[in-house]
Design a protein around this motif. Structure first.
Motif, mmCIF file in Angstrom:
data_model
loop_
_atom_site.group_PDB
_atom_site.id
_atom_site.type_symbol
_atom_site.label_atom_id
_atom_site.label_comp_id
_atom_site.label_asym_id
_atom_site.label_seq_id
_atom_site.Cartn_x
_atom_site.Cartn_y
_atom_site.Cartn_z
ATOM 1 N N TYR B 697 0.847 -1.200 0.000
ATOM 2 C CA TYR B 697 0.000 0.000 0.000
ATOM 3 C C TYR B 697 0.870 1.233 0.000
ATOM 4 N N SER B 698 0.478 2.172 -0.832
ATOM 5 C CA SER B 698 1.202 3.442 -0.833
ATOM 6 C C SER B 698 0.281 4.512 -1.379
ATOM 7 N N ILE B 699 0.612 5.706 -1.035
ATOM 8 C CA ILE B 699 -0.101 6.830 -1.641
ATOM 9 C C ILE B 699 0.906 7.575 -2.494
ATOM 10 N N GLU B 700 0.574 7.703 -3.738
ATOM 11 C CA GLU B 700 1.518 8.293 -4.680
ATOM 12 C C GLU B 700 0.898 9.512 -5.328
ATOM 13 N N VAL B 701 1.753 10.308 -5.859
ATOM 14 C CA VAL B 701 1.269 11.483 -6.581
ATOM 15 C C VAL B 701 1.353 11.180 -8.070
ATOM 16 N N LEU B 702 0.296 11.440 -8.749
ATOM 17 C CA LEU B 702 0.272 11.206 -10.191
ATOM 18 C C LEU B 702 -0.230 12.466 -10.866
ATOM 19 N N GLU B 703 0.484 12.873 -11.863
ATOM 20 C CA GLU B 703 0.017 14.016 -12.619
ATOM 21 C C GLU B 703 -0.337 13.552 -14.017
ATOM 22 N N LEU B 704 -1.534 13.811 -14.402
ATOM 23 C CA LEU B 704 -1.954 13.448 -15.761
ATOM 24 C C LEU B 704 -1.806 14.669 -16.642
ATOM 25 N N PHE B 705 -1.253 14.449 -17.823
ATOM 26 C CA PHE B 705 -1.047 15.587 -18.716
ATOM 27 C C PHE B 705 -2.033 15.565 -19.852
#
Lengths: 711, 705
Positions: B697-705
């Protein structure tokens, strides 16, 4: 098109809107990346291919039977839940596309492909059934039993009827095959193959199979599979690793191909009898073809032409469709390997398909409480997602202030598998159903403690559900029963009240498998396996409209907030947007259809299994399949075939002009895979449930060890 | 193999053969019956298998049979002409020729012809031709004169060409010969003047002819003892015109021209002719069978009692008058070996047979060979000329080069060749093959001619293969030209295993001195001192070995990498037991493709001391293009397989065997160790994966372009 005239300003607005979030992109998301869904598919036991409907029935070791529509992009359109005692050993189609299975509990089971339940089960009284085959005409069934008996059943329109026994053999009958003329059958047993005359029921030949293989004498030689060809040849595969050709007229061995060091477990012959396929315990599938000895000579012989190694474990079963070899086994993959020489159009259908995960959603989520409900065969798990206070940039892993919690483990009673489950948006209701019982639970959260209370006295009509859905405000429960009716139930604190049942249109009993409710709770959309999508008005409790039928089955449904647009994904990767209030397709949907989807979008090989929205992002649609997720921004121009559909790299030095020119509506990410579930928890938070294949493999029994370094 | 069987005579006594022999022998409608007509009054029907006459008919005293009796195959009746103009037709039941059908014609008959499938055809002395039926309908019809005054019919024959009878007859006038081809059905006549080259002065003594689809091949035996061939088109291009045909030499000096009783020639089949006459060196007459394709004497039979110089050939029987009796010699031609055709089979040299002075005209014999256009050239030109085609086609450069090869000096050829190779012609492949064949052909004829540089140049064009010029490597083997052999091994993709083995034998047996002199391509053997070079050669050359490229097989090559390194290192330290030159040659062999099954039997022929040598060598051959370990091991295995009994026996091999044993043992131990630690590898791999794994389990940052 109403919006058409305002496309320019609309687009400018959209840019301004996204501009608030930073660059021209979608903005940043916090993604809860979940890998603790410990789901392991069951191994495949049997496959049966039906040529007329181009459908494939697959049975798994837990008794589940799945129906794949090979014409509809290999979509798993139906399934029958498993049963602990119903280990399926054989599966076959008969006349009129009826599906039968038989298993070690000694029962022959017929499935109702419309209502999606078991029609009846009938004991054959021969002990565990190891093999079953339908006659070439499809009007008779033959089963091979543990006690060495071969029993013939007549198929009547609504049932099967025992006709007679053939001569009893010494040991269990593991494989059966009819001669295409229907006059003889071959039965594989332990150490020998019998040939029976169907008319008299007596064994006319007994062909002893050699136990030895490469000088090593095995204790027994089990004939795992037989195939009777129209020229009288019997092909057998056995535990000594041999594929053997026998002459049934004389009962003599004609040719023997030793192909494996382990068991050869399965065989399937093409209808034209010019090729067949066998599967071995080493995970190899061999293709045999009847080829001319020399060019332009009429004399032909069977030649082992192609080996395929798509499996790591036993290939328990194979099937041969006119254009493909189909195999499945312990490693849980269903592999469809098209034969390139038979594929006429070299399109994406000619590609190898490996189907591992079910084409339905096993996970539901409570957005408000950030809960995930995982559905397993015999239990449910409830998890609470963790949290973080940190922020970061793209790709960062944020430090957790709170880890995910396993809140609940709910075991079912009885031998039946869970068909479907759902958690309400507020997290205080959980419902699930097996083939014969429906369960509804009320959850109470007091700080860190959860109390669970079952709502008892479910009404009799709520015995079994194919799909369950709570309304957004958690005040209503919608249940699709397998009789084709849709029940609307009002939930009260600790009890419920049956409001209405939408009955299926007269004459149809088709079960509804997919439900969607609008966030405002006014509309309910339901879709079956073939007929169109029905939209019901929940307030007035009547059918509102039916979306025009489409050739391909629906794989996912959702209704957008505010606009009440119904978004429908089909197995051919088409996505439609249908305005419920207007009873017509939206302008955007028409524009998409007019331009057509990007070819790479259409070439994806897993169906979209979930569609999501967030009320604060009215222009965005979240869709995902097993290998990607996509947020469609309806305000941006559509991509055409020349634009790059998927660009994994962030735009770095490109000027704003270039970025604006290349930006298109489909924002795709392939970071999370295999992706079983994805949902927008809130405006900037996503949850993604992954199930890495390595984790599944780690839980499978070890494969047959093959030396990597030969000595 | 063409052969003459034992002769037998038909009982004579009925026949009265004069000094001029018989009038004729003709076939009857039953296969082994012949009508024999003597020069007097008698026609006898013989059955050959019974060796006796079945019937005999005579004309009245005072009458004279003037042309031989024939059988009308359509009716089974016999036809004869006596006193030049009187036609008689009878059948088996008739006893007296006086009482049979008689028709008197208006002109003198030269000969009656009858072949199966058509009515008899009569040729009049003036050259007119009539079918029998047409003639009988009106016996007294006027017969036109075709031939000019003084023109005499010398020889005549009727053929069936595509079911149409074609009569050919040859006339002579003042030493000039004319050929007439008369299509009986269409009554078209074409006349050709027979042009004769250097044999102008000689007199033609005998003719024979055979027909294929388009040409009638007329062979003539001249008084100079040679056989000439003339090709006459069946269907003339322009029947009106007087055309000329040219005869060309087919066989030289078959018989002596001055035979007392004349000579005879007859075609037996496509490749064989029978010649009756006395050979040059012997006085006695003799029947000989010649192969015209290879120009060899196949067999001959002496006829000591002399002949009449007449020879008939029907079915499988040669008939002639030997002494006073009619002799039958059956002739058989069975499928034969090339050696037999060339007269080199040992048993053909019977003491009883006169051995002819051997001559082999290679130039001519190549006409049937590997599409060598050059060899056929002179004949073709002749044939063209005979149809009066005046335009001389431009000779392509390849042909010019071929003629150069045949005549000019080595230097000149080399120069021409270089010019030719500079310009690539469309049919380059075939032409290069022809050039090599041409060069080799000349080599064979002139032992001193050795166009080595040319051959090297041609081999380096990369278009040659073994099958295009099989003689090349044989010649190189014969001359032990190791450089040429190495080049061939490197360039040819299709060398038979036997030749590879022959090369191996030569490479192993050739003396070191001669090796030093030879210019050997040393690319495959690297300088011992320069070890850096050896290391950076990672990619082995692309050699197809048993149909697969060892590189392509990733599994094999990755397994191989581990043991390959110590091998290389070990190879660098001990000195190579052979000279670098020899090593280079052996490498060439190791690189060549082969099939085990075919190579194995040849390897058995290799002498024992060479085996150890070669094995030692293969163990330690480093080089720029080093053979892969697989190639070396395969060869060692094959050598051992082929010669294991010998290798075990000879003491020199003991050390080699021990080292091989140690090598294999170390390999096995490496593999078994690898097997043991495989589990550990897997665990390591798993650990590695887990490190990449970011946990459940992790919380990640994702940026969609």
């Amino acid at each position: 098109m109403r919006a058409r005239a305002h496309v320019g300003p609309g687009r400018r607005e959209a840019r301004a809107w996204s501009g608030e979030r930073g660059a021209a992109g979608m903005g940043e998301f916090k993604v809860h990346r979940v890998r603790f869904f410990n789901y392991v598919p069951s191994g495949i036991r049997c496959v049966a291919y039906n040529n007329q409907s181009n459908r494939l029935a697959v049975s798994r070791t837990d008794g589940t039977v799945e129906i794949y529509n090979l014409s509809a992009n290999y979509f798993q359109e139906k399934f029958f839940p498993g049963h602990e005692s119903r280990a399926t050993e054989a599966l076959c189609w008969t006349e009129g596309q009826r599906l039968f299975s038989a298993g070690l509990n000694g029962e022959i089971v017929e499935y109702d492909l419309q209502a999606l339940n078991v029609k009846y089960a009938m004991d054959a009284f021969g002990g565990p059934i190891w093999s079953m085959t339908a006659s070439p005409s499809g009007s008779q069934l033959l089963v091979g039993c543990e006690d060495g008996s071969v029993k013939l059943f007549q198929i009547t329109p609504d049932k099967i009827q025992f006709e007679r026994n053939f001569d009893r053999q010494k040991s269990r009958i593991l494989s059966l095959s009819w001669h295409p003329s229907g006059t003889h059958i071959a039965a594989g047993s332990i150490d020998y193959i019998s040939v029976f005359d169907v008319k008299s029921g007596s064994a006319i030949h007994k062909m002893i199979v050699d136990r030895q293989y490469m000088g090593v004498s095995k204790r027994k030689c089990i004939v795992w599979g037989v195939a009777f060809l129209s020229d009288g040849t019997v092909i057998s595969v056995d535990s000594a690793g041999k594929v053997q050709f026998w002459d049934s007229a004389t009962g003599t061995l004609v040719k023997s191909h030793p192909i494996a060091n382990a068991d050869v477990l399965s065989i399937a012959v093409a209808d034209q009898e010019d090729s067949f396929v066998v599967g071995t315990a080493e995970g190899t599938v061999f293709h045999f073809q009847l080829v001319s000895v020399t060019s332009n000579s009429s004399e032909k012989q069977w030649v082992r032409t192609k080996p395929f190694q798509h499996h790591t474990h036993d290939v328990r079963t194979v099937a041969h469709s006119p254009t493909a070899l189909i195999s499945g086994g312990t490693d849980t993959h269903l592999v469809i390997r098209p034969l390139m020489e038979k594929v006429e159009v070299k399109n994406y259908d000619a590609a190898l398909r490996k189907i591992t995960f079910p084409h339905r959603c096993l996970i539901s989520c409570s957005k408000k409480r950030q809960l995930l409900l995982f559905q397993f065969a015999h239990h449910l798990e409830l998890w609470r997602l963790g949290s973080t206070v940190a922020t970061g940039k793209n790709g960062d892993i944020l430090p957790l202030s709170k880890n995910a919690d396993h809140l609940l483990h709910l075991k079912t009673k009885g031998p039946e598998n869970i068909i479907c489950s759902c958690i309400s948006s507020c997290g205080s209701w959980i419902a699930y159903s097996t083939a014969s019982r429906f369960f509804l639970y009320r959850l109470n959260y007091e700080h860190d403690n959860i109390s669970l209370k079952r709502v008892s006295k479910m009404p009799a009509f709520l015995r079994s559900a194919l799909q369950i859905l709570f309304s957004e405000d958690s005040k209503k429960l919608f249940v699709a029963s397998n009789q084709g009716s849709l029940h609307v139930i009002q939930l009260l604190e600790g009890s419920f009240k049956h409001l209405h049942a939408f009955q299926p249109q007269s004459g149809t009993v088709e079960a509804m498998c997919l439900l969607a409710v609008s966030p405002d709770g006014n509309w309910l959309a339901a879709s079956g396996t073939s007929a169109g999508v029905h939209v019901y008005n929940v307030k007035q409790l009547k059918l509102h409209c039916t979306v025009p039928a489409y050739n391909f089955p629906v794989t996912a449904l959702a209704i957008a907030p505010n606009t009440n647009n119904l978004v429908i994904a089909h197995s051919d990767q088409q996505v439609f947007e249908y305005s419920i209030p207007d009873k017509q397709y939206t302008e955007w949907s028409r524009a998409v259809q007019k331009q057509g989807f990007h070819h790479l979008w259409l070439q994806r090989d897993t169906p979209i299994t979930h569609i999501g929205f967030h009320s604060k992002r009215p222009m965005h649609i979240l869709l995902h399949d097993a290998y990607m997720f996509c947020i469609i921004d309806k305000s941006l121009p559509l991509p055409n075939d020349k634009t790059l559909l998927y660009n994994p790299l962030p735009p770095t030095s490109e000027s704003d002009v270039v970025r604006r020119r290349t930006a298109h509506a489909f924002k795709i990410s392939k970071i999370y895979k295999p992706l079983l579930f994805m949902e927008l928890l809130d405006e900037g938070t996503l949850v993604a449930v992954e199930r890495p294949l390595d984790d599944i493999i780690a839980q499978l029994p070890p494969p047959i060890k093959k030396k990597k370094f030969g000595t | 193999m063409a052969a003459l069987e034992d002769e037998f005579t038909l009982s004579s006594g009925v026949l009265s053969a004069g000094p001029d022999g018989l009038l004729g022998v003709e076939q009857s409608n039953k296969t082994d019956q012949f009508l024999v007509t003597d020069r007097g009054r008698t026609v006898v029907l013989y059955k050959v298998s019974d060796q006796k006459p079945l019937g005999s008919w005579s004309v009245k005293q005072g009458q004279l049979i003037t042309c031989s009796a024939v059988c009308n195959f359509q009716t089974g009746e016999y036809v004869v002409v006596h006193d030049n103009k009187v036609l008689r037709i009878w059948n088996n039941e008739d006893v007296n020729l006086d009482k049979v059908f008689k028709a008197t014609l208006s002109a003198e008959v030269h000969k009656i012809h009858s072949v199966r499938g058509t009515e008899p055809v009569l040729l009049f002395k003036e050259g007119a031709v009539r079918g029998l039926e047409a003639l009988l309908a009106e016996p007294q019809q006027e017969i036109e004169a075709v031939l000019s005054d003084g023109e005499v019919i010398r020889w005549t024959k009727l053929f069936m060409v595509f079911r149409h009878p074609v009569l050919i007859f040859i006339t002579e006038k003042h030493g000039n010969y004319f050929v007439y081809v008369h299509m009986v059905n269409s009554h078209t006549l074409s006349k050709y003047t027979l042009l004769r080259g250097q044999e102008e002065k000689s007199v033609i003594q005998s003719f024979t002819a055979s027909v294929d689809r388009k040409f009638i091949s007329v062979m003539s035996l001249s008084s100079d003892g040679c056989v000439y061939e003339t090709l006459i088109p069946v269907y003339p291009t322009d029947p009106e015109e007087n055309q000329r045909v040219v005869s060309s030499l087919l066989l030289r000096a078959v018989v002596s021209g001055s035979a007392p009783s004349g000579v005879a020639l007859t075609v037996l089949d496509r490749d064989h002719v029978a010649v009756l006459g006395s050979p040059l060196s012997a006085s006695k007459e003799c029947l000989s069978v010649w192969n015209i394709k290879f120009q060899t004497l196949q067999t001959s039979k002496e006829l000591p009692q002399g002949t009449s110089g007449q020879l008939w050939y029907y079915g499988e029987n040669l008939l002639m008058l030997h002494g006073q009796s009619l002799t039958v010699i059956p002739y058989k031609c069975e499928v034969s070996s090339l050696a037999g055709a060339l007269g080199k089979l040992k048993h053909s040299h019977d003491p009883g047979i006169q051995v002819m002075p051997p001559f082999v005209n290679w130039e001519a014999s190549q006409g049937d060979g590997l599409g060598s256009q050059h060899a056929e050239q002179p004949r073709r030109i002749l044939r063209r000329r005979k149809i009066e085609v005046s335009s001389q086609p431009a000779v392509p450069p390849s042909k010019q080069l071929l003629t150069t090869i045949m005549k000019d000096s080595e230097k000149h050829i080399e120069m021409e060749l270089r010019k030719f190779l500079a310009v690539k012609t469309p049919d380059f492949h075939a032409i290069v093959g022809d050039l090599v064949t041409g060069l080799l052909g000349r080599c064979q004829v002139e032992p001193s001619f050795c166009p080595r540089n040319c051959l090297v140049q041609l081999i380096q064009t990369h278009v040659l293969s073994y099958s295009l010029c099989p003689g090349l490597m044989e010649m190189a083997v014969k001359k032990t030209d190791v450089q040429l052999l190495q080049l061939c091994l490197q360039r040819f993709p299709d060398i038979p295993e036997s030749v590879t083995c022959a090369c191996l034998k030569i490479f192993l047996s050739i003396g070191d001195d001669s090796l030093h002199q030879a210019e050997i391509d040393m690319e495959s053997v690297f300088d011992y001192g320069d070890s850096v070079q050896g290391d950076n050669v990672a990619a082995p050359v692309d050699v197809l070995q048993n149909g697969f490229s060892p590189e392509g097989d990733t599994c094999l090559s990755c397994c191989q990498e581990v043991p390959a390194k110590p091998q290389d290192a070990a190879a660098a330290t001990p000195t190579c037991p052979v000279t670098p030159q020899r090593a280079a040659l052996l490498n060439a062999i190791l690189h060549s493709g082969y099939s085990e099954a075919f190579l194995l039997p040849h390897l058995k022929d290799i002498p024992a001391q060479h085996i150890t040598c070669s094995e030692n060598a293969t163990m330690t051959l480093p080089g720029i293009h080093p053979p892969t370990l697989n190639q070396i091991l395969d060869w060692i295995c094959l050598l051992l397989d082929a010669n294991f009994t010998v290798v075990v026996m000879i003491p020199e091999a003991k050390r080699l065997l021990i080292s091989l044993y140690k090598f294999v043992k170390s390999q096995i131990s490496v593999y078994s160790e690898l097997n043991k630690i495989e589990v550990s590898f897997r665990e390591l791999q798993k650990l590695n994966q887990e490190k990449n794994n970011r946990g459940l389990y992790s919380i990640e940052v994702l940026e969609l372009f």
